[in-house]
Design an enzyme around this catalytic site. Structure first.
Site, mmCIF file in Angstrom:
data_model
loop_
_atom_site.group_PDB
_atom_site.id
_atom_site.type_symbol
_atom_site.label_atom_id
_atom_site.label_comp_id
_atom_site.label_asym_id
_atom_site.label_seq_id
_atom_site.Cartn_x
_atom_site.Cartn_y
_atom_site.Cartn_z
ATOM 1 C CG ASP A 21 -102.704 -55.072 -20.572
ATOM 2 O OD1 ASP A 21 -102.127 -53.990 -20.365
ATOM 3 O OD2 ASP A 21 -103.285 -55.326 -21.645
ATOM 4 C CE1 TYR A 75 -113.367 -46.066 -22.971
ATOM 5 C CE2 TYR A 75 -111.663 -47.261 -21.775
ATOM 6 C CZ TYR A 75 -112.063 -46.521 -22.868
ATOM 7 O OH TYR A 75 -111.158 -46.233 -23.867
HETATM 8 P P1 ITT Z 1 -100.855 -49.537 -16.619
HETATM 9 O O1 ITT Z 1 -100.492 -50.033 -17.997
HETATM 10 O O2 ITT Z 1 -99.805 -48.675 -16.021
HETATM 11 O O3 ITT Z 1 -101.315 -50.641 -15.730
HETATM 12 P P2 ITT Z 1 -103.127 -48.414 -18.005
HETATM 13 O O4 ITT Z 1 -104.330 -47.657 -17.559
HETATM 14 O O5 ITT Z 1 -102.415 -47.893 -19.232
HETATM 15 O O6 ITT Z 1 -102.128 -48.541 -16.763
HETATM 16 P P3 ITT Z 1 -103.956 -50.779 -19.462
HETATM 17 O O7 ITT Z 1 -102.999 -50.621 -20.583
HETATM 18 O O8 ITT Z 1 -104.199 -52.151 -18.917
HETATM 19 O O9 ITT Z 1 -103.517 -49.922 -18.203
HETATM 20 O O10 ITT Z 1 -105.332 -50.137 -19.914
HETATM 21 C C1 ITT Z 1 -106.477 -50.390 -19.183
HETATM 22 C C2 ITT Z 1 -107.546 -49.384 -19.568
HETATM 23 O O11 ITT Z 1 -108.800 -50.082 -19.686
HETATM 24 C C3 ITT Z 1 -107.731 -48.372 -18.453
HETATM 25 O O12 ITT Z 1 -106.890 -47.249 -18.631
HETATM 26 C C4 ITT Z 1 -109.212 -48.033 -18.598
HETATM 27 O O13 ITT Z 1 -109.386 -47.100 -19.629
HETATM 28 C C5 ITT Z 1 -109.809 -49.366 -19.030
HETATM 29 N N1 ITT Z 1 -110.221 -50.149 -17.836
HETATM 30 C C6 ITT Z 1 -109.665 -51.304 -17.361
HETATM 31 N N2 ITT Z 1 -110.276 -51.706 -16.246
HETATM 32 C C7 ITT Z 1 -111.225 -50.798 -15.987
HETATM 33 C C8 ITT Z 1 -112.167 -50.651 -14.965
HETATM 34 O O14 ITT Z 1 -112.235 -51.494 -13.928
HETATM 35 N N3 ITT Z 1 -113.008 -49.616 -15.026
HETATM 36 C C9 ITT Z 1 -112.942 -48.734 -16.034
HETATM 37 N N4 ITT Z 1 -112.060 -48.778 -17.033
HETATM 38 C C10 ITT Z 1 -111.197 -49.803 -17.014
#
Ligand code: ITT
Length: 201
Positions: A70, A157
């Site tokens: 997450d 992002y």
């Molecule tokens: P899962 O819950 O299925 O894992 P998700 O994309 O919804 O997928 P999260 O709820 O953890 O996962 O949200 C993470 C968000 O944060 C992701 O969708 C990106 O918008 C941002 N994010 C996280 N890590 C990132 C990275 O390495 N580079 C760019 N954006 C990132």
């Protein structure tokens, strides 16, 4: 013996990065898309809670150990938002372009020194659905938000996240470099250490 672990994420960018880092170890990381798993309801208030929810859900439905990630971006000018809501910032469907457009709009005319931000990542590992001692690892990556998108690597992002030490955005980094220094790369390094000692590797 190779260990099969389900990777509890529907985010293809995370799957790429986590599989690349864990490829060097005796771990078979199986994306949850290989199983018929409906999305977990992420109603926690912290990255830790949401990662636990996703890992537990995937482990319950597959009977396998599970890893979940997450993560999100905290923007200081926005008092830490979008934070745990990063994927849903511009709406439930998790549209990266819409999220980036909304973030640039929220920081319109904000001076560079006030555009500081950081990525946060929590990696959780559960040996089984009811594992009472999950491995929980965390990584943080400092940067600032640019005034326009730049770069095509990575996901989310990344095109807006400028890292001073590399003098470019995360989307302009080679994937190997991002995996070495990013919030996720740092959390995964910790995870490998803890997992190796738990499994006598
Ligand atoms: P899962 O819950 O299925 O894992 P998700 O994309 O919804 O997928 P999260 O709820 O953890 O996962 O949200 C993470 C968000 O944060 C992701 O969708 C990106 O918008 C941002 N994010 C996280 N890590 C990132 C990275 O390495 N580079 C760019 N954006 C990132």
């Amino acid at each position: 013996m190779t260990k099969n672990i389900v990777l509890a994420t529907g985010n293809a960018g995370k799957v790429r990065e986590i599989q690349a880092v864990l490829a060097d170890y005796d771990i078979e990381v199986l994306p949850q898309s290989q199983f018929d798993i409906p999305e977990a309801i992420e109603d926690g208030l912290t990255f830790v809670e949401n990662a636990l929810i996703k890992a537990r859900h995937a482990s319950k439905l597959t009977g396998l150990p599970a890893i979940a990630d997450d993560s999100g971006i905290e923007v200081d000018f926005l008092n830490g938002q979008p934070g745990i809501y990063s994927s849903r910032y511009a709406g439930e469907n998790g549209d990266n372009v819409a999220n980036n457009t909304k973030l640039l709009g929220a920081l319109k005319d904000v001076a560079k020194e006030h555009r500081t931000a950081r990525f946060q990542c929590v990696i959780v590992y559960l040996r089984h659905e009811l594992d009472p001692t999950p491995i929980i690892c965390q990584g943080t990556w400092e940067g600032h938000i640019t005034e326009s998108a730049s770069g095509t690597q990575g996901f989310g992002y990344d095109p807006l996240f400028f890292i001073a030490a590399q003098n470019c955005t995360a989307a302009e980094l080679e994937s190997e470099t991002k995996n070495q220094i990013s919030h996720r790369g740092q959390a995964l390094k910790e995870f490998v250490k803890a997992f190796s000692s738990q499994n006598n590797l």
